[in-house]
Design a protein around this motif. Structure first.
Motif, PDB file in Angstrom:
ATOM      1  N   CYS A 204       0.835  -1.195   0.000  1.00  0.00           N
ATOM      2  CA  CYS A 204       0.000   0.000   0.000  1.00  0.00           C
ATOM      3  C   CYS A 204       0.873   1.249   0.000  1.00  0.00           C
ATOM      4  CB  CYS A 204      -0.891  -0.020   1.240  1.00  0.00           C
ATOM      5  SG  CYS A 204      -1.992   1.392   1.303  1.00  0.00           S
TER       6      CYS A 204
ATOM      7  N   LYS B 177      -0.684   4.292   0.522  1.00  0.00           N
ATOM      8  CA  LYS B 177      -1.580   5.353   1.000  1.00  0.00           C
ATOM      9  C   LYS B 177      -1.087   5.999   2.307  1.00  0.00           C
ATOM     10  CE  LYS B 177      -5.323   5.033  -1.851  1.00  0.00           C
ATOM     11  NZ  LYS B 177      -4.714   4.232  -2.905  1.00  0.00           N
ATOM     12  N   PHE B 178      -0.407   5.261   3.133  1.00  0.00           N
ATOM     13  CA  PHE B 178       0.148   5.799   4.384  1.00  0.00           C
ATOM     14  C   PHE B 178      -0.885   6.490   5.264  1.00  0.00           C
ATOM     15  CE2 PHE B 178       3.868   5.151   1.755  1.00  0.00           C
ATOM     16  CZ  PHE B 178       4.777   4.598   2.649  1.00  0.00           C
ATOM     17  N   CYS B 179      -1.969   5.806   5.550  1.00  0.00           N
ATOM     18  CA  CYS B 179      -2.879   6.305   6.580  1.00  0.00           C
ATOM     19  C   CYS B 179      -2.053   6.388   7.868  1.00  0.00           C
ATOM     20  CB  CYS B 179      -4.052   5.348   6.771  1.00  0.00           C
ATOM     21  SG  CYS B 179      -5.033   5.167   5.272  1.00  0.00           S
TER      22      CYS B 179
ATOM     23  N   PHE C 185      -2.394   5.821  10.894  1.00  0.00           N
ATOM     24  CA  PHE C 185      -2.479   4.821  11.971  1.00  0.00           C
ATOM     25  C   PHE C 185      -1.899   3.473  11.562  1.00  0.00           C
ATOM     26  CE2 PHE C 185      -6.454   5.062   9.553  1.00  0.00           C
ATOM     27  CZ  PHE C 185      -6.522   3.780   9.025  1.00  0.00           C
ATOM     28  N   CYS C 186      -1.553   3.286  10.297  1.00  0.00           N
ATOM     29  CA  CYS C 186      -1.435   1.937   9.732  1.00  0.00           C
ATOM     30  C   CYS C 186      -0.004   1.502   9.428  1.00  0.00           C
ATOM     31  CB  CYS C 186      -2.278   1.884   8.459  1.00  0.00           C
ATOM     32  SG  CYS C 186      -2.360   0.244   7.748  1.00  0.00           S
TER      33      CYS C 186
ATOM     34  N   VAL D 242       0.704  -1.161   7.475  1.00  0.00           N
ATOM     35  CA  VAL D 242       0.778  -1.958   6.240  1.00  0.00           C
ATOM     36  C   VAL D 242       1.807  -1.437   5.229  1.00  0.00           C
ATOM     37  CG1 VAL D 242      -0.543  -2.597   4.171  1.00  0.00           C
ATOM     38  CG2 VAL D 242      -1.458  -3.088   6.433  1.00  0.00           C
ATOM     39  N   PRO D 243       1.880  -0.129   4.983  1.00  0.00           N
ATOM     40  CA  PRO D 243       2.883   0.318   4.001  1.00  0.00           C
ATOM     41  C   PRO D 243       4.310  -0.040   4.415  1.00  0.00           C
ATOM     42  CG  PRO D 243       1.273   2.045   4.401  1.00  0.00           C
ATOM     43  CD  PRO D 243       1.035   0.985   5.445  1.00  0.00           C
TER      44      PRO D 243
ATOM     45  N   GLN E 203      -4.253  -5.511   0.004  1.00  0.00           N
ATOM     46  CA  GLN E 203      -4.424  -4.519   1.069  1.00  0.00           C
ATOM     47  C   GLN E 203      -5.139  -3.293   0.535  1.00  0.00           C
ATOM     48  OE1 GLN E 203      -1.096  -5.969   1.291  1.00  0.00           O
ATOM     49  NE2 GLN E 203      -1.669  -7.115   3.096  1.00  0.00           N
ATOM     50  N   ASN E 204      -4.968  -3.084  -0.761  1.00  0.00           N
ATOM     51  CA  ASN E 204      -5.602  -1.942  -1.410  1.00  0.00           C
ATOM     52  C   ASN E 204      -6.075  -2.460  -2.766  1.00  0.00           C
ATOM     53  OD1 ASN E 204      -4.386   1.490  -1.374  1.00  0.00           O
ATOM     54  ND2 ASN E 204      -6.430   0.621  -1.368  1.00  0.00           N
TER      55      ASN E 204
ATOM     56  N   HIS F   6     -10.107   0.961  -0.912  1.00  0.00           N
ATOM     57  CA  HIS F   6     -10.027   2.342  -0.433  1.00  0.00           C
ATOM     58  C   HIS F   6     -11.019   3.182  -1.235  1.00  0.00           C
ATOM     59  CE1 HIS F   6      -8.515   6.329   0.504  1.00  0.00           C
ATOM     60  NE2 HIS F   6      -7.794   5.789   1.467  1.00  0.00           N
TER      61      HIS F   6
ATOM     62  N   GLN G  64     -13.432   4.353   8.371  1.00  0.00           N
ATOM     63  CA  GLN G  64     -12.613   4.530   9.592  1.00  0.00           C
ATOM     64  C   GLN G  64     -13.175   5.540  10.578  1.00  0.00           C
ATOM     65  OE1 GLN G  64     -10.549   2.179   9.637  1.00  0.00           O
ATOM     66  NE2 GLN G  64      -9.720   1.858   7.600  1.00  0.00           N
TER      67      GLN G  64
ATOM     68  N   ARG H 197      -6.532  10.073   5.411  1.00  0.00           N
ATOM     69  CA  ARG H 197      -7.346   9.221   4.541  1.00  0.00           C
ATOM     70  C   ARG H 197      -7.552   9.862   3.158  1.00  0.00           C
ATOM     71  NH1 ARG H 197      -8.180   4.001   4.899  1.00  0.00           N
ATOM     72  NH2 ARG H 197     -10.309   4.183   4.134  1.00  0.00           N
TER      73      ARG H 197
HETATM   74 FE1  SF4 Z   1      -3.130   1.378   3.181  1.00  0.00          FE
HETATM   75 FE2  SF4 Z   1      -5.488   0.542   4.144  1.00  0.00          FE
HETATM   76 FE3  SF4 Z   1      -3.373   0.848   5.796  1.00  0.00          FE
HETATM   77 FE4  SF4 Z   1      -4.563   3.014   4.764  1.00  0.00          FE
HETATM   78  S1  SF4 Z   1      -5.526   1.507   6.173  1.00  0.00           S
HETATM   79  S2  SF4 Z   1      -2.340   2.645   4.855  1.00  0.00           S
HETATM   80  S3  SF4 Z   1      -5.172   2.287   2.733  1.00  0.00           S
HETATM   81  S4  SF4 Z   1      -3.561  -0.629   4.104  1.00  0.00           S
END
Ligand code: SF4
Ligand code: 5AD
Length: 475
Positions: free
Chosen positions: A173, A175-177, A179-180, A182-183, A217-218, A256, A283, A295
């Protein structure tokens, strides 16, 4: 062959314990497939295994703490075995492995190998190194494509797995939300080439799979290349998958809101196979918090996307994800979250208390919300969502829904299946219907399932009924 596992007479036993998301479920299956030629066969518990792999999740704090307590138990098991003259290999895969790397072997030296999601295709080689006595930590992001080397989900394997299957099409991902993790744990967004996805889907369909869930993830940011080097989006991929004989249902997760393209929405309008049930997390219902979460959309923009989707597919239902107690969230912000959940009319939702993820921007925000406040907000949101889920189930009573018949029912003469909205449906019917998609009238709501009645062709054709059949797909 250099791998010592090949020279053993007895096949080694592998147990993979999977935490977290469906992508981990898919990855665990591919790891098992990659080890099968090296004489590892899957078993159902750690007690029976020679190699235990924990395929971990790092999305929230509890998830990674559970891993460390499980590792403690495995170490005790290994010590007992060593006292008896045998052994146990312990591996940690997944996002905790990626995020914590060396820290895992420091905290739990019994671990033999730690490897991130981008290294699964190299598992046999890593295992050989671990067998030779070194502690292996592999968390690089290699330039090669793991999917080009991992075995695709295969017919023989899927026969045992049934009528539904996951298929990873996209990973990572950008997007770099705020809180997340995943990236950071899954890395930059990458998409599998179109042909690779289609050929895996064909092989799954040949193995009897009727319903595919595309994972990423996206996932709706999918942009795979076709043979001509043209970029193909998720919408076009769905059109292509729907042409595969046997594939009757397609789902995808997680999306997303910014990536709901016109083409994808058109696919929802055009394809019966594309299920009218979309997981589209928002969210929070507060624009202020959405901004702090990075977001990159407002609540109004989110609701506008949903309007467009519902215009294309009027029987669309939605599910979502919510985080309560993000730094700076006030009572007023939280009320807006309750409000957007109500406005959107979610059929279900996953709800989470914000949990600090080290390394993400949210972790260093100085206006963290007190735990007691998070707990209270979560309880209120959950109560509301539970009510919405019940209301949605109730609204299905009297509708005729296409149900994929998946298994014999609880009692003889009954079968069980799933509605387009992933609800379990039970009804009277012969087991020869397993694998078919049958129109079923929903007659009652149970605790966690619906009761239905199979609608015959004749009933379906009768004028009075056909008016209420919006989406029945007779087998
Ligand atoms: Fe990426 Fe989803 Fe995490 Fe946002 S919440 S950074 S869109 S994986
Ligand atoms: N705290 C709480 N929930 C989180 N999620 C992701 N990161 C966090 C976090 N730090 C939730 C989001 C996401 C889902 C997969 O997990 O709602 O959509």
């Amino acid at each position: 062959m250099s791998d010592e596992t090949q020279t053993e007479a007895r096949p080694k036993k592998l147990f993979i314990k999977t935490y977290g998301c469906q992508m981990n479920v898919y990855d665990s299956d591919r790891m098992a497939d990659a080890l099968a030629p090296h004489a590892y066969e899957p078993v159902q518990s750690a007690e029976d295994a020679d190699l235990v792999v924990l395929n971990t999740c790092h999305i929230r704090e509890k998830a990674s703490e559970k891993v460390f307590s499980e590792l403690g138990r495995l170490k005790e098991m290994r010590d007992l075995r060593r006292a008896e003259g045998s052994d146990l290999m312990i591996g940690v895969a997944g996002c905790v492995a990626q995020a914590e790397g060396e820290e895992i072997v420091r905290r739990q030296p019994a671990v033999n190998l730690v490897f991130g999601p981008q290294s699964y295709h190299r598992l046999p080689e890593l295992l050989t190194r671990a067998h030779n006595g070194s502690q292996v930590v592999e968390t690089e992001f290699p330039t090669e494509d793991k999917f080009a080397h991992l075995p695709a989900a295969k017919r023989e394997v899927t026969l045992a797995r049934g009528l539904t299957a996951f298929l990873t099409v996209q990973e990572g991902c950008d997007k770099f939300c705020s809180f997340c993790v995943v990236p950071y744990t899954r890395g930059a967004e990458t998409s599998r080439p179109l042909e690779q996805v289609l050929s895996e889907a064909r092989s799954l369909a040949d193995g009897g799979v009727r319903e595919l869930t595309l994972l990423g993830q996206n996932v709706n940011a999918y942009h795979g290349l076709d043979k001509a080097g043209r970029t193909v989006g998720l919408g076009e991929l769905c059109y292509r998958l729907a042409e595969i004989p046997g594939i009757a249902r397609i789902r995808y997760t997680t999306s997303h809101p910014l990536d709901m393209s016109e083409e994808l929405i058109a696919a929802h309008r055009d394809l019966d196979a594309l299920m009218p049930y979309l997981h589209l997390p928002v969210q929070s219902g507060s624009d202020r918090i959405l901004k702090a979460m990075n977001r990159r959309h407002t609540t109004a923009e989110y609701l506008a996307v949903i309007e467009r989707i519902k215009a294309a597919r009027p029987d669309m239902a939605l599910s979502g994800d919510f985080i309560v107690g993000f730094p700076g969230e006030t009572d007023a912000d939280f009320e807006q979250t309750l409000e957007i959940a109500r406005l959107t009319g979610y059929a279900s939702a996953f709800t989470f208390k914000y949990s600090i993820r080290p390394g993400t921007p949210g972790a260093t925000m100085d206006n963290q919300v007190a735990e007691a406040v998070k707990v209270e907000r979560l309880a209120r949101l959950n109560a509301q969502i539970m009510g919405q889920t019940r209301d949605f189930a109730q609204s299905c009573v009297g509708r005729i829904l296409p149900v994929l018949i998946e298994k014999p029912g609880r009692n003889p003469g009954q079968v069980g299946g799933r509605s387009p909205y992933l609800q379990a449906v039970h009804m009277e019917g012969p087991t020869r219907l397993i694998g078919q998609i049958i129109p079923v009238e929903i007659v009652a709501v149970g605790n966690n399932s619906l009761a239905g009645k199979i609608v015959t062709d004749a009933e379906l054709k009768s004028a009075s009924l056909s008016q209420s059949v919006a989406n029945a797909v007779p087998a």
